[in-house]
Write a protein that holds these residues in place. Structure first.
Motif, PDB file in Angstrom:
ATOM      1  N   GLU A 246       0.827  -1.209   0.000  1.00 19.70           N
ATOM      2  CA  GLU A 246       0.000   0.000   0.000  1.00 19.70           C
ATOM      3  C   GLU A 246       0.860   1.257   0.000  1.00 19.70           C
ATOM      4  OE1 GLU A 246      -4.140  -1.547   2.087  1.00 19.70           O
ATOM      5  OE2 GLU A 246      -2.720  -0.379   3.289  1.00 19.70           O
ATOM      6  N   THR A 249       2.365   1.494  -3.679  1.00 24.78           N
ATOM      7  CA  THR A 249       1.431   1.674  -4.786  1.00 24.78           C
ATOM      8  C   THR A 249       0.348   2.706  -4.534  1.00 24.78           C
ATOM      9  OG1 THR A 249      -0.085  -0.042  -3.986  1.00 24.78           O
ATOM     10  CG2 THR A 249       1.752  -0.758  -5.380  1.00 24.78           C
ATOM     11  N   LYS A 250       0.143   3.060  -3.266  1.00 19.05           N
ATOM     12  CA  LYS A 250      -0.946   3.949  -2.852  1.00 19.05           C
ATOM     13  C   LYS A 250      -2.322   3.316  -3.089  1.00 19.05           C
ATOM     14  CE  LYS A 250       2.445   6.634  -2.050  1.00 19.05           C
ATOM     15  NZ  LYS A 250       3.098   6.472  -0.736  1.00 19.05           N
ATOM     16  N   VAL A 251      -2.334   2.002  -3.267  1.00 19.51           N
ATOM     17  CA  VAL A 251      -3.591   1.261  -3.351  1.00 19.51           C
ATOM     18  C   VAL A 251      -4.010   0.920  -1.924  1.00 19.51           C
ATOM     19  CG1 VAL A 251      -4.758  -0.816  -4.162  1.00 19.51           C
ATOM     20  CG2 VAL A 251      -3.037   0.297  -5.613  1.00 19.51           C
ATOM     21  N   LYS A 252      -5.143   1.428  -1.497  1.00 17.04           N
ATOM     22  CA  LYS A 252      -5.591   1.231  -0.120  1.00 17.04           C
ATOM     23  C   LYS A 252      -6.712   0.184  -0.045  1.00 17.04           C
ATOM     24  CE  LYS A 252      -2.786   4.449   1.224  1.00 17.04           C
ATOM     25  NZ  LYS A 252      -1.525   4.080   1.919  1.00 17.04           N
ATOM     26  N   ASN A 310     -15.148  -1.807  -4.154  1.00 20.70           N
ATOM     27  CA  ASN A 310     -13.984  -0.917  -4.345  1.00 20.70           C
ATOM     28  C   ASN A 310     -12.875  -1.569  -5.164  1.00 20.70           C
ATOM     29  OD1 ASN A 310     -13.233  -2.767  -2.423  1.00 20.70           O
ATOM     30  ND2 ASN A 310     -12.169  -1.301  -1.107  1.00 20.70           N
ATOM     31  N   ARG A 313     -11.690   0.573  -8.186  1.00 23.77           N
ATOM     32  CA  ARG A 313     -10.884   1.701  -7.725  1.00 23.77           C
ATOM     33  C   ARG A 313      -9.469   1.245  -7.420  1.00 23.77           C
ATOM     34  NH1 ARG A 313      -8.380   1.881  -2.972  1.00 23.77           N
ATOM     35  NH2 ARG A 313     -10.293   1.258  -1.902  1.00 23.77           N
ATOM     36  N   LYS A 314      -9.305   0.094  -6.792  1.00 23.00           N
ATOM     37  CA  LYS A 314      -7.969  -0.416  -6.472  1.00 23.00           C
ATOM     38  C   LYS A 314      -7.163  -0.696  -7.746  1.00 23.00           C
ATOM     39  CE  LYS A 314      -9.616  -3.535  -3.502  1.00 23.00           C
ATOM     40  NZ  LYS A 314      -9.699  -4.621  -2.490  1.00 23.00           N
ATOM     41  N   ASN A 316      -7.589   0.731 -10.681  1.00 27.98           N
ATOM     42  CA  ASN A 316      -7.264   2.029 -11.290  1.00 27.98           C
ATOM     43  C   ASN A 316      -6.110   2.710 -10.551  1.00 27.98           C
ATOM     44  OD1 ASN A 316      -9.159   1.914 -13.354  1.00 27.98           O
ATOM     45  ND2 ASN A 316     -10.777   2.802 -12.084  1.00 27.98           N
ATOM     46  N   ASP A 317      -6.104   2.613  -9.229  1.00 23.50           N
ATOM     47  CA  ASP A 317      -5.006   3.186  -8.443  1.00 23.50           C
ATOM     48  C   ASP A 317      -3.688   2.465  -8.756  1.00 23.50           C
ATOM     49  OD1 ASP A 317      -6.690   5.001  -7.289  1.00 23.50           O
ATOM     50  OD2 ASP A 317      -6.888   3.944  -5.377  1.00 23.50           O
ATOM     51  N   LYS A 320      -2.353   3.842 -11.940  1.00 21.96           N
ATOM     52  CA  LYS A 320      -1.712   5.131 -11.690  1.00 21.96           C
ATOM     53  C   LYS A 320      -0.299   4.956 -11.148  1.00 21.96           C
ATOM     54  CE  LYS A 320      -6.088   7.511 -10.620  1.00 21.96           C
ATOM     55  NZ  LYS A 320      -6.890   8.146  -9.542  1.00 21.96           N
ATOM     56  N   PHE A 321      -0.130   3.983 -10.268  1.00 23.56           N
ATOM     57  CA  PHE A 321       1.195   3.663  -9.723  1.00 23.56           C
ATOM     58  C   PHE A 321       2.145   3.268 -10.847  1.00 23.56           C
ATOM     59  CE2 PHE A 321       3.499  -0.369  -8.739  1.00 23.56           C
ATOM     60  CZ  PHE A 321       4.598   0.176  -8.112  1.00 23.56           C
TER      61      PHE A 321
END
Length: 325
Positions: A246, A249-252, A310, A313-314, A316-317, A320-321
């Motif tokens: 997390e 990758t900023k995937v929460k 969600n 969203r994960k 897609n995040d 982005k990473f």
């Protein structure tokens, strides 16, 4: 149910006892191709037998099975690549730190994590080391009896089997056990060489955590068991590994209670192994396509138990990473 002895009997059972629309030669052929366990019993629940799913149409059942098979086909080559790569990374560090390819030397000089403990923890760690060694020796004996070329080559010459050969013959789970018995600095070096987030690896557990997490998934795929609902998970994914992923990758919201999180884990490791971003994004898009097709063909109440709200969203995040790295 024990009285059902034919596909016709199973079709009748599904119609009368489960109100499923299934009939005709086409459905009969599909059910026969799928088989009783994979065609009905294995997919009649999500995660646990008490969470039964009542499909109203045979096509709905087929849609879940096809989704499951496509996910396995997507993941299998990637998981096998990761297994080979991590063993290679670990082997290089082990030989470098141990200054020997001899497994006996590795056992004596590097599988010494037990020395960092006292009291009961020392005893437990030492037992774990012994158990790991004994299981590896048992694997060697089994492979020798089966005339495995690598094992036979060394034993017939009365030579010690090198560590690289050991890594070739042991299971992924046993590889994880071996890694966990290595001294702390060696484990950290492997983690660092893999490019993992060492800020979360002061205890040197990230590599073995990855191995144990992938082991359950790999075994399910290899034995053609269900993966769509993560029923294969035998242990919780280590919290430090989750935090490391997390943070990178900023995937929460990774809880590993859905197959999407395992997709992200696999692709995260591929990224650490310098796989091409284009290939990784293709894997994500393929998975999204499989999920969208599933969504079109099963009731929302069932879909929402497989693909969580969600998950998109994960993914897609994670894309982005990739774009930033």
């Amino acid at each position: 149910m024990n009285n059902i002895k034919s596909i016709n009997g199973l079709m009748k059972y599904l119609r009368e006892k489960h109100n499923m629309s299934i009939e005709g030669s086409y459905d009969k052929k599909r059910l026969k191709n799928i088989g009783y366990y994979h065609g009905y019993k294995g997919y009649r629940y999500i995660k646990k037998p008490t969470n039964r799913v009542e499909f109203s149409e045979f096509d709905e059942l087929v849609a879940v099975i096809e989704f499951d098979n496509k996910v396995k086909s997507l993941l299998y080559p990637q998981v096998m690549f990761i297994e080979t790569a991590i063993k290679s990374y670990a082997l290089e560090i082990i030989i470098k730190e141990g200054k020997s390819e001899n497994f006996s030397d590795v056992y004596s000089n590097l599988m010494t994590d037990y020395k960092s403990y006292n009291g009961i923890k020392y005893k437990d760690a030492y037992k774990k080391r012994l158990d790991t060694f004994n299981r590896i020796q048992n694997t060697i004996a089994i492979k020798y009896a089966a005339d495995n070329n690598i094992v036979s080559h060394y034993l017939k010459k009365d030579e010690s089997i090198p560590i690289w050969a050991i890594l070739e013959i042991i299971t992924l789970g046993e590889f994880g056990n071996l890694i966990s018995t290595l001294e702390l600095n060696v484990r950290r070096d492997i983690s660092r060489d893999l490019g993992l987030n060492v800020a979360f690896d002061s205890a040197g557990i990230l590599v073995q955590s990855i191995i144990f997490s992938l082991k359950d998934l790999r075994n399910a795929i290899a034995h053609n068991n269900m993966v769509f609902d993560t029923r294969f998970k035998e242990r919780n994914v280590n919290k430090l590994l989750i935090k490391a992923i997390e943070d990178d990758t900023k995937v929460k919201g990774l809880l590993f209670n859905c197959i999407t999180d395992y997709i992200i884990l696999v692709l995260y490791i591929l990224k650490k192994l310098d796989k091409n971003n284009k290939e990784i994004v293709k894997n994500i898009n393929d998975f999204i396509k499989y999920a969208e097709n599933l969504e079109k063909n099963i009731p929302r109440s069932i879909y929402d138990q497989i693909i969580l709200t969600n998950d998109k969203r994960k993914l897609n995040d994670f894309i982005k990473f990739l774009k930033k790295n």
